[in-house]
Structure formats: structure tokens, C-alpha cells
Scaffold this motif. Structure first.
Motif, short mmCIF file in Angstrom:
data_model
loop_
_atom_site.label_atom_id
_atom_site.label_comp_id
_atom_site.label_asym_id
_atom_site.label_seq_id
_atom_site.Cartn_x
_atom_site.Cartn_y
_atom_site.Cartn_z
N VAL A 30 0.87 -1.18 0.00
CA VAL A 30 0.00 0.00 0.00
C VAL A 30 0.91 1.22 0.00
O VAL A 30 1.80 1.33 0.85
CB VAL A 30 -0.93 0.03 1.23
N GLY A 31 0.69 2.11 -0.95
CA GLY A 31 1.47 3.34 -1.00
C GLY A 31 0.85 4.41 -0.12
O GLY A 31 -0.33 4.33 0.23
N ALA A 32 1.65 5.38 0.28
CA ALA A 32 1.13 6.49 1.08
C ALA A 32 -0.03 7.13 0.31
O ALA A 32 0.10 7.45 -0.86
CB ALA A 32 2.22 7.51 1.34
N GLY A 33 -1.15 7.28 0.96
CA GLY A 33 -2.28 7.95 0.33
C GLY A 33 -3.04 7.14 -0.71
O GLY A 33 -3.87 7.69 -1.42
N GLU A 34 -2.80 5.83 -0.78
CA GLU A 34 -3.55 5.00 -1.72
C GLU A 34 -4.81 4.43 -1.08
O GLU A 34 -4.88 4.30 0.15
CB GLU A 34 -2.69 3.79 -2.14
N ILE A 35 -5.76 4.03 -1.92
CA ILE A 35 -6.85 3.17 -1.46
C ILE A 35 -6.68 1.84 -2.20
O ILE A 35 -6.74 1.81 -3.43
CB ILE A 35 -8.25 3.75 -1.79
N VAL A 36 -6.41 0.80 -1.44
CA VAL A 36 -6.18 -0.51 -2.05
C VAL A 36 -7.29 -1.45 -1.59
O VAL A 36 -7.61 -1.51 -0.40
CB VAL A 36 -4.80 -1.07 -1.65
N ALA A 37 -7.89 -2.14 -2.55
CA ALA A 37 -8.98 -3.06 -2.22
C ALA A 37 -8.46 -4.49 -2.18
O ALA A 37 -7.62 -4.89 -2.99
CB ALA A 37 -10.10 -2.94 -3.25
N LEU A 38 -8.97 -5.24 -1.20
CA LEU A 38 -8.66 -6.65 -1.06
C LEU A 38 -9.98 -7.37 -1.30
O LEU A 38 -10.89 -7.29 -0.48
CB LEU A 38 -8.16 -6.87 0.37
N LEU A 39 -10.07 -8.02 -2.46
CA LEU A 39 -11.34 -8.62 -2.85
C LEU A 39 -11.25 -10.14 -2.77
O LEU A 39 -10.15 -10.71 -2.73
CB LEU A 39 -11.70 -8.21 -4.28
N GLY A 40 -12.41 -10.77 -2.78
CA GLY A 40 -12.41 -12.22 -2.75
C GLY A 40 -13.69 -12.73 -2.15
O GLY A 40 -14.37 -12.01 -1.42
N ALA A 41 -14.03 -13.97 -2.47
CA ALA A 41 -15.26 -14.57 -1.96
C ALA A 41 -15.12 -14.81 -0.46
O ALA A 41 -14.04 -14.71 0.11
CB ALA A 41 -15.52 -15.87 -2.70
N ASN A 42 -16.25 -15.17 0.13
CA ASN A 42 -16.28 -15.58 1.52
C ASN A 42 -15.22 -16.63 1.82
O ASN A 42 -15.12 -17.61 1.12
CB ASN A 42 -17.65 -16.25 1.71
#
Ligand code: ATP
Length: 248
Positions: A30-42
Motif C-alpha cells: 500500500v502506497g502512502a495515500g492510496e486506497i487498495v482493495a482486497l477482494l475475494g469470496a467468503n
């Protein structure tokens, strides 16, 4: 981006109770000031990755058996959650976890126990939270358990902001909430990111929504990173749901 990365997770394996392999091999940044999504099924391992980073894995008897986690270049593996909060990482757990019998404002007071600013400063910081989440100001004297799910999610995020984080780990902010309130919450997340420079690593089952707000995303499948890339590129792939997200 390599220069300004604040979080670096490399090759972690996480096991519950010494036996159940929840995360097999996950690397992400994750970079400074980023929005990073962690996706995936249940069950893909999203929550476990966040807990490994924040130090809350230990509370669930989960251990990181392999890999590294670095924040600002320092190895933070094994550091307790309260000490990480003091360094600028805060974890907003899935399911919100507010104190239901305390008022909204009392919950915010409780959230400041770590850094204990003076009373005037604390009131100023709480007022700042109300500026970000005006609904919380309206409900300040209401018992948190009597507010809506969306308001409780806002309260959980607002309380986390009192630790003055640079990185917020946000677990499934949209869970169980109506689309309109979810939009409102994501808009505020976007503004916190742009105007305050807060970075977010957020786990979500709602891929479309997260990709619309994130810079980059990682898609987990059975404890592995199945796919990673720029959010805009991933959003254009129409096979994403069918292949990686449980056919939702
Ligand atoms: P969800 O959306 O359901 O939270 P997730 O992607 O966040 O899914 P995790 O909660 O990280 O997934 O779970 C990953 C794996 O670890 C699953 O197989 C789950 O059954 C297992 N697991 C999670 N928590 C525990 C626990 N406390 N004890 C044992 N196994 C667990």
C-alpha cells in the motif's frame, strides 16, 4: 510507487490454532495515500490478512508462520495492535464493534484512550469527526446500539480516526448495509483519502463498488493472490466475478 510505499506484506502464511491454513501466500503493498482493495469470496482470507497486519490475529489464535510485514520499512510482525495504532495503523473490524450501551459520543471518548490528548484537544478532534460524519453529530446523545447499521459503521471509522492514522485497515465496510448508505460511506472514505491523505486497505465482497473507489486491488482466492492490478483495469474485466468472486 515503490518510493512511497508505507505497507509491504511479503509472502505471508497465516494459520489458525496451529492447524488451519487460512492464508497460504499473500504479498501486497500500500502506497502512502492510496486506497487498495482486497477482494475475494467468503473465506478467501481477506479478514485474516488484515488481522495479521494489525496484530489482532493473535487474539484469534492465528499466527503468521512465514513472510514479512513492514510499515515504513520497519518489521512490524508481532507488534501489538495498540502499539501499531500509535505508529499510525488502525484496524476497523468487520461487524463494527461499537459499545452498544454507550452513546455515540461516549464511544468516541472511549476511542481516544490510546493517545489521551487533553480534554480540549479531544473535544476538537471529536468535533472534527463530526465534520466528517455529520450524522454522528446528530446522534451524539443516542445509544450506539440504537443507531442504524450505517451510523454504527461511521462511528467505528470515526473512532478509528481519533488515533490519527496514516493507514486504515477496513474490513467489509459495506456488509449488511443499504446501497445508499454504503455510497455515502465510500464517498467519505474517498474524501478522507484525498483531503487528509489517509491510506486505506479495505476488504470487500462488493467488487464493483471497491474498484470504483480504489487505486489498485488484489483478488484473493483460497489464501492466494489470484490477480492484482490497477482498479480501473480490473473493473473492465467482465470475467472477474465468474472466475474469482464465487460467481456472484
Ligand atoms: P469473510 O468475508 O467470510 O470474512 P474472508 O475472505 O475474510 O471471508 P477469512 O475470514 O480470513 O476470509 O477466513 C479465511 C479462512 O480462515 C476460512 O477458511 C475460515 O474458515 C478460516 N478462519 C477464519 N477465522 C477463523 C478462526 N477464528 N478459527 C479458525 N479458522 C478460521
Amino acid at each position: 510507487r515503490a518510493e512511497n510505499r508505507i505497507l509491504e506484506v511479503s509472502g505471508i502464511e497465516v494459520v489458525y490454532g496451529g492447524a488451519i491454513l487460512a492464508v497460504a501466500d499473500v504479498s501486497l503493498t500500500v502506497g502512502a495515500g492510496e486506497i487498495v482493495a482486497l477482494l475475494g469470496a467468503n473465506g478467501a482470507g481477506k479478514s485474516t490478512v488484515l488481522k495479521a497486519i494489525s496484530g489482532l490475529a493473535a487474539a484469534d489464535r492465528a499466527t503468521v508462520r512465514r513472510g514479512h510485514i513492514r510499515f515504513d520499512g520497519d518489521d512490524i510482525l508481532g507488534i501489538a495492535a495498540n502499539r501499531l495504532a500509535a505508529r499510525g495503523i488502525v484496524h476497523v473490524l468487520e461487524g463494527r464493534h461499537v459499545f452498544p450501551h454507550l452513546t455515540v459520543e461516549e464511544n468516541l471518548f472511549a476511542g481516544a484512550f490510546l493517545h489521551r490528548p487533553g480534554r480540549r484537544e479531544l473535544l476538537r478532534q471529536i468535533d472534527d469527526v463530526y465534520d466528517w460524519f455529520p450524522r454522528l453529530r446528530d446522534k451524539r446523545r443516542t445509544q450506539a446500539g440504537l443507531t442504524s447499521g450505517g451510523e454504527q459503521q461511521m462511528l467505528a471509522i470515526g473512532r478509528a480516526l481519533l488515533t490519527q492514522p496514516r493507514l486504515v485497515l477496513l474490513d467489509e465496510p459495506s456488509m449488511g448495509l443499504a446501497p445508499r448508505i454504503v455510497q455515502e460511506i465510500f464517498q467519505i472514505i474517498g474524501r478522507l483519502n484525498r483531503e487528509k491523505g489517509v491510506a486505506f486497505l479495505l476488504s470487500e465482497q462488493n467488487a464493483a463498488l471497491s474498484l470504483a473507489h480504489a487505486t489498485r486491488a488484489y483478488i484473493l482466492e483460497s489464501g492466494h493472490v489470484a490477480l492484482a492490478g490497477e482498479a480501473a483495469d480490473l473493473a473492465r474485466r467482465d470475467d472477474l466475478h465468474r472466475i474469482y468472486l464465487g460467481g456472484l
